[in-house]
Design an enzyme around this catalytic site. Structure first.
Site, mmCIF file in Angstrom:
data_model
loop_
_atom_site.group_PDB
_atom_site.id
_atom_site.type_symbol
_atom_site.label_atom_id
_atom_site.label_comp_id
_atom_site.label_asym_id
_atom_site.label_seq_id
_atom_site.Cartn_x
_atom_site.Cartn_y
_atom_site.Cartn_z
ATOM 1 N N CYS A 2 0.832 -1.188 0.000
ATOM 2 C CA CYS A 2 0.000 0.000 0.000
ATOM 3 C C CYS A 2 0.879 1.256 0.000
ATOM 4 O O CYS A 2 1.858 1.330 0.738
ATOM 5 C CB CYS A 2 -0.964 0.092 1.172
ATOM 6 S SG CYS A 2 -2.171 -1.229 1.192
ATOM 7 N N ARG A 27 4.285 -0.544 -4.511
ATOM 8 C CA ARG A 27 3.914 -0.979 -3.158
ATOM 9 C C ARG A 27 2.607 -1.764 -3.140
ATOM 10 O O ARG A 27 2.219 -2.314 -2.106
ATOM 11 C CB ARG A 27 3.783 0.237 -2.242
ATOM 12 C CG ARG A 27 5.073 1.004 -2.081
ATOM 13 C CD ARG A 27 4.860 2.213 -1.224
ATOM 14 N NE ARG A 27 4.629 1.853 0.162
ATOM 15 C CZ ARG A 27 5.590 1.695 1.065
ATOM 16 N NH1 ARG A 27 6.836 1.873 0.726
ATOM 17 N NH2 ARG A 27 5.306 1.380 2.298
ATOM 18 N N TRP A 74 -2.427 -2.862 -1.757
ATOM 19 C CA TRP A 74 -2.078 -4.284 -1.770
ATOM 20 C C TRP A 74 -3.001 -4.907 -0.737
ATOM 21 O O TRP A 74 -2.861 -4.670 0.461
ATOM 22 C CB TRP A 74 -0.608 -4.472 -1.395
ATOM 23 C CG TRP A 74 -0.114 -5.872 -1.555
ATOM 24 C CD1 TRP A 74 0.340 -6.462 -2.690
ATOM 25 C CD2 TRP A 74 -0.003 -6.877 -0.540
ATOM 26 N NE1 TRP A 74 0.721 -7.761 -2.456
ATOM 27 C CE2 TRP A 74 0.519 -8.040 -1.136
ATOM 28 C CE3 TRP A 74 -0.297 -6.908 0.830
ATOM 29 C CZ2 TRP A 74 0.756 -9.208 -0.439
ATOM 30 C CZ3 TRP A 74 -0.062 -8.091 1.525
ATOM 31 C CH2 TRP A 74 0.460 -9.222 0.896
ATOM 32 N N ASN A 100 -2.278 2.558 5.329
ATOM 33 C CA ASN A 100 -1.323 1.491 5.017
ATOM 34 C C ASN A 100 -1.024 0.769 6.325
ATOM 35 O O ASN A 100 -0.602 1.419 7.284
ATOM 36 C CB ASN A 100 -0.057 2.130 4.426
ATOM 37 C CG ASN A 100 1.147 1.186 4.381
ATOM 38 O OD1 ASN A 100 2.273 1.622 4.473
ATOM 39 N ND2 ASN A 100 0.903 -0.080 4.237
ATOM 40 N N GLY A 101 -1.250 -0.536 6.362
ATOM 41 C CA GLY A 101 -0.986 -1.291 7.582
ATOM 42 C C GLY A 101 -2.112 -2.266 7.842
ATOM 43 O O GLY A 101 -2.943 -2.528 6.964
ATOM 44 N N GLU A 493 18.300 -17.821 -4.688
ATOM 45 C CA GLU A 493 17.882 -16.535 -5.231
ATOM 46 C C GLU A 493 17.406 -16.684 -6.686
ATOM 47 O O GLU A 493 16.413 -16.079 -7.095
ATOM 48 C CB GLU A 493 19.043 -15.529 -5.107
ATOM 49 C CG GLU A 493 18.822 -14.158 -5.699
ATOM 50 C CD GLU A 493 17.627 -13.402 -5.111
ATOM 51 O OE1 GLU A 493 17.050 -13.833 -4.104
ATOM 52 O OE2 GLU A 493 17.262 -12.375 -5.715
ATOM 53 N N LYS A 497 13.682 -15.711 -8.007
ATOM 54 C CA LYS A 497 13.424 -14.766 -9.105
ATOM 55 C C LYS A 497 12.430 -15.377 -10.097
ATOM 56 O O LYS A 497 11.498 -14.720 -10.555
ATOM 57 C CB LYS A 497 14.712 -14.393 -9.862
ATOM 58 C CG LYS A 497 15.688 -13.497 -9.143
ATOM 59 C CD LYS A 497 15.262 -12.064 -9.007
ATOM 60 C CE LYS A 497 14.424 -11.796 -7.826
ATOM 61 N NZ LYS A 497 14.918 -11.643 -6.500
ATOM 62 N N GLU A 500 8.903 -15.596 -8.582
ATOM 63 C CA GLU A 500 8.269 -14.295 -8.372
ATOM 64 C C GLU A 500 7.667 -13.739 -9.659
ATOM 65 O O GLU A 500 6.567 -13.200 -9.634
ATOM 66 C CB GLU A 500 9.313 -13.271 -7.878
ATOM 67 C CG GLU A 500 9.676 -13.402 -6.436
ATOM 68 C CD GLU A 500 10.734 -12.375 -6.033
ATOM 69 O OE1 GLU A 500 10.551 -11.726 -4.999
ATOM 70 O OE2 GLU A 500 11.739 -12.221 -6.751
ATOM 71 N N HIS A 516 18.433 -36.018 -1.643
ATOM 72 C CA HIS A 516 17.560 -36.412 -0.528
ATOM 73 C C HIS A 516 16.129 -35.943 -0.739
ATOM 74 O O HIS A 516 15.466 -35.523 0.196
ATOM 75 C CB HIS A 516 18.128 -35.845 0.781
ATOM 76 C CG HIS A 516 19.522 -36.304 1.031
ATOM 77 N ND1 HIS A 516 19.829 -37.584 1.417
ATOM 78 C CD2 HIS A 516 20.708 -35.660 0.877
ATOM 79 C CE1 HIS A 516 21.142 -37.710 1.524
ATOM 80 N NE2 HIS A 516 21.691 -36.557 1.198
ATOM 81 N N LYS A 615 6.572 -4.702 -3.298
ATOM 82 C CA LYS A 615 7.998 -4.427 -3.124
ATOM 83 C C LYS A 615 8.367 -4.301 -1.648
ATOM 84 O O LYS A 615 9.419 -4.750 -1.221
ATOM 85 C CB LYS A 615 8.316 -3.127 -3.859
ATOM 86 C CG LYS A 615 9.739 -2.683 -3.757
ATOM 87 C CD LYS A 615 10.565 -3.451 -4.731
ATOM 88 C CE LYS A 615 12.033 -3.142 -4.629
ATOM 89 N NZ LYS A 615 12.829 -4.301 -5.040
HETATM 90 C C1 G6P Z 1 9.429 -8.308 -0.483
HETATM 91 C C2 G6P Z 1 10.030 -8.026 -1.836
HETATM 92 C C3 G6P Z 1 11.354 -8.780 -1.983
HETATM 93 C C4 G6P Z 1 12.293 -8.408 -0.843
HETATM 94 C C5 G6P Z 1 11.643 -8.639 0.521
HETATM 95 C C6 G6P Z 1 12.469 -8.030 1.640
HETATM 96 O O1 G6P Z 1 9.023 -9.618 -0.404
HETATM 97 O O2 G6P Z 1 9.139 -8.410 -2.872
HETATM 98 O O3 G6P Z 1 11.950 -8.454 -3.212
HETATM 99 O O4 G6P Z 1 13.466 -9.168 -0.947
HETATM 100 O O5 G6P Z 1 10.357 -8.017 0.574
HETATM 101 O O6 G6P Z 1 12.503 -6.653 1.453
HETATM 102 P P1 G6P Z 1 13.579 -5.669 2.043
HETATM 103 O O7 G6P Z 1 13.162 -4.316 1.554
HETATM 104 O O8 G6P Z 1 13.513 -5.790 3.529
HETATM 105 O O9 G6P Z 1 14.904 -6.077 1.508
#
Ligand code: G6P
Length: 620
Positions: A2, A27, A74, A100-101, A493, A497, A500, A516, A615
């Site tokens: 948000c 956001r 969001w 937001n929250g 990672e 990616k 996501e 395993h 984000k």
């Molecule tokens: C969200 C984002 C990720 C990020 C994570 C932690 O899930 O989509 O891309 O890695 O938050 O965010 P930060 O801002 O704490 O690195």
């Protein structure tokens, strides 16, 4: 998670609010809306979907006025729908808010308000807040207070806030006090931009760029009133506060896409520069070590550290895993990497000399913030490895190291990861040189780091090759990502990616551990991406690769230059420059970012705005 904007001044509010919302859309993008004070009414326009849809709506139904609030959502409580979009009003239309929250006790409050005769339109927790403020306001008016007196609004707001449990950043308009905008926060970020007889409100600084660099950061339980007579801030416990105006750094400026189709691609290609920025001014060649300006820890304290805890979420947690290998190998300090969401409730026993680092791009992730606060409360030194200057975590930590990567807008984090790894390598060098690392070893470390920006540029040349590989495998529904040691977090990672942004099921595993369990998934339609550049575990990873081949699984290898052996074994090879093993994540992660990007494009996915994600996750 948000985004909130607000404006009080002399310009048409709706244009500014819409522009701000477009910049905060990363956001959340379930719905968007604005409310603008038009004479003595508050006009609300809101709808399901992206900000672009709201802009179209406003072309047909414009609103005039120079005070307003806006929101991009969001969804947490209540489905994404027109009616659940913010802003929300109270029953009488006297109070309009954006939020937001998450309000944890909204259910109980809602029942109480319903019993007092208030009817609800939406299924959100936010409408409960609007109704609660409205109810408090009604009670004050009934007791003889004037509706158009700002003090009445202050009191209604404070009375309502006193009953809320949870997190909030709020923008609040009172219909009968049309010259003012109130804002308050508890656990959700808010910043006020101070212009020339105008104020801007936003969840982060990006909507302010181009208008003002002077900002006021609100702390939890601060409430601010913005009006033509200036800004007034009151703290729940401390009364009226004089908050300093700070100036935002230049680096917050570059948020335009220019010629790039997506922020994610732009940010992938910025990595030579963002890693260079993370290194700038931090290498001391004479002493073969690293230097940091903001650690706020004296040498004796740093020497006493006997344990390090790295806490983070998502991609930042993966960077933390690389940090664990670096810190244990070079600084010889036992290091643990903790999911912030687990650490905050785990009551882990920490030694007196444990130093806690919160790793976060945004500096606003709710779980990371809570873990940091919990560790601080227990008396541990807490430091932040953070990208966003002035963010809550950066401000609350005892000190820290900024990434200086510039704004990261793409929801899938890319350049923040490589900058975090770079900073963690600098930290390992610094702590190592204070302990066991020789001058000569320090020099080689420094030289290796200095060469990285150039080698990352060279790595990006693999893009065409990655594109061809993506075309061959874009239809697969499962992927395995495998690597060992420094490349195990890279495998995690890479899988993240792909998940996501392309919605393909992908699992990252330590290459040997796949025997395993995950090996059961291997078939001709399930590619395994092996991260296997030359190094100490190369032979071992080759054996793991053979095990996959023996079961008919296709293999995509991220390998060192001219590695003929891998060339003969793997179905596809993407080569990266040879770099010292401990810095390999800085190059091996890049083809995996590009692979996810290209596959997502081929599958028609929205790369910068993947479904269900945000984000910055400012709820628990
Ligand atoms: C969200 C984002 C990720 C990020 C994570 C932690 O899930 O989509 O891309 O890695 O938050 O965010 P930060 O801002 O704490 O690195």
């Amino acid at each position: 998670m948000c985004g909130i904007v607000g404006y009080v001044g002399h310009r048409p509010a709706s244009d500014l609010l819409l522009e701000g919302l477009s910049r905060l859309e990363y956001r959340g993008y379930d719905s968007a809306g604005i409310a603008v004070v038009d004479d003595s009414e508050i006009e609300v326009r809101k709808r399901l979907g992206r900000v672009a849809g709201l802009i179209e709506m406003l072309e047909l139904q414009p609103v005039a006025g120079s005070i307003g609030i806006g929101h991009t959502r969001w969804a947490t409580h209540g489905e994404a729908s027109d009616i659940n979009s913010h802003p929300h009003r109270d029953e009488t239309g006297r109070v309009v808010i954006v939020h937001n929250g998450v309000i944890e006790n909204y259910d109980r409050l809602k029942s109480e308000l319903a019993m007092s005769g208030r009817g609800f339109r939406s299924t959100t927790d936010t409408e409960v807040v609007a109704q609660l403020i409205g109810w408090k306001l009604d009670q004050l008016i009934e007791s003889g207070r004037a509706a158009d007196d700002p003090e009445t609004c202050w009191d209604a707001l404070q009375a309502a806030l006193g009953e809320l449990k949870g997190t909030y950043g709020l923008g609040v308009l009172f219909r009968d006090c049309p010259g003012h905008l109130w804002t308050t926060r508890c656990g959700s970020p808010l910043v006020v931009g101070v212009g020339d007889q105008e104020f801007f409100l936003a969840s982060d600084t990006s909507p302010l760029i181009g208008y003002t660099r002077d900002v006021v950061y609100l702390d939890d339980h601060d409430t601010a009133r913005l009006g033509s007579d200036g800004i007034e801030v009151r703290h729940r416990d401390a009364g009226i506060r004089d908050i300093p105006v700070q100036t935002i750094q230049d680096e917050a400026v570059d948020i335009e896409l220019v010629d790039c189709p997506h922020y994610m691609l732009k940010e992938i290609y910025e990595q030579p520069e963002s890693v260079r920025s993370a290194l700038r001014g931090r290498l001391n060649l004479d002493d073969a070590t690293a230097v940091f300006g903001g650690l706020n820890a004296d040498l004796a304290e740093v020497r006493r550290i006997d344990r390090i805890v790295l806490t983070a979420c998502g991609t930042s947690w993966h960077a933390g895993l690389v940090g664990e290998y670096l810190l244990e190998e070079f600084a010889r300090i036992p290091t643990e990497v903790e999911y912030a969401s687990e650490l905050r409730y785990r009551n882990a026993p920490l030694t007196d000399n444990t130093m806690v680092f919160a790793i976060t791009q945004s500096g606003e992730t709710a779980d990371t913030l809570a873990a940091l606060r919990e560790c601080r409360r227990k008396g541990h030194k807490t430091l932040a490895i953070c990208n966003t200057v002035g963010s809550t975590i950066a401000r609350e930590a005892d000190g820290g190291i900024y990434l200086h990567a510039g704004p990261e807008i793409g929801v899938a984090s890319t350049k923040a990861f490589t900058s975090q790894v770079t900073v963690l390598a600098l930290l390992a060098l610094y702590l190592g040189r204070m302990r066991h690392m020789s001058f000569r070893a320090g020099q080689s470390f420094v030289e290796a780091l200095q060469g990285m920006p150039e080698l990352i540029s060279e790595t990006l040349e693999c893009h065409d090759r990655v594109r061809r590989v993506a075309m061959r495998y874009a239809d697969c529904e499962n992927f395995l990502y495998l690597g060992r040691q420094y490349n195990f977090p890279v495998a995690l990672e890479g899988a993240l990616k792909l998940k996501e942004i392309s919605y393909i099921h992908a699992e990252g595993y330590p290459a040997a551990e796949m025997k395993h369990g995950p090996i059961a998934l291997v078939d001709r339609q399930t590619p395994s991406v092996f991260v296997t550049p030359r190094g100490g575990v190369y032979e071992k990873v080759i054996s793991n690769l053979e095990e996959i081949k023996a079961r008919g699984g296709p293999v995509i290898a991220i390998a060192g230059r001219d590695d003929d052996r891998i060339g003969q074994l793997a179905d596809e090879v993407i080569s990266v420059p040879d770099v010292p093993e401990f810095l390999q994540p800085l190059v091996t992660s890049i083809p995996l970012q590009l692979l996810a990007y290209e596959i997502a494009l081929l599958r028609g996915c929205n790369v910068d705005r993947p479904r269900n994600l945000a984000k910055s996750v400012t709820v628990e």
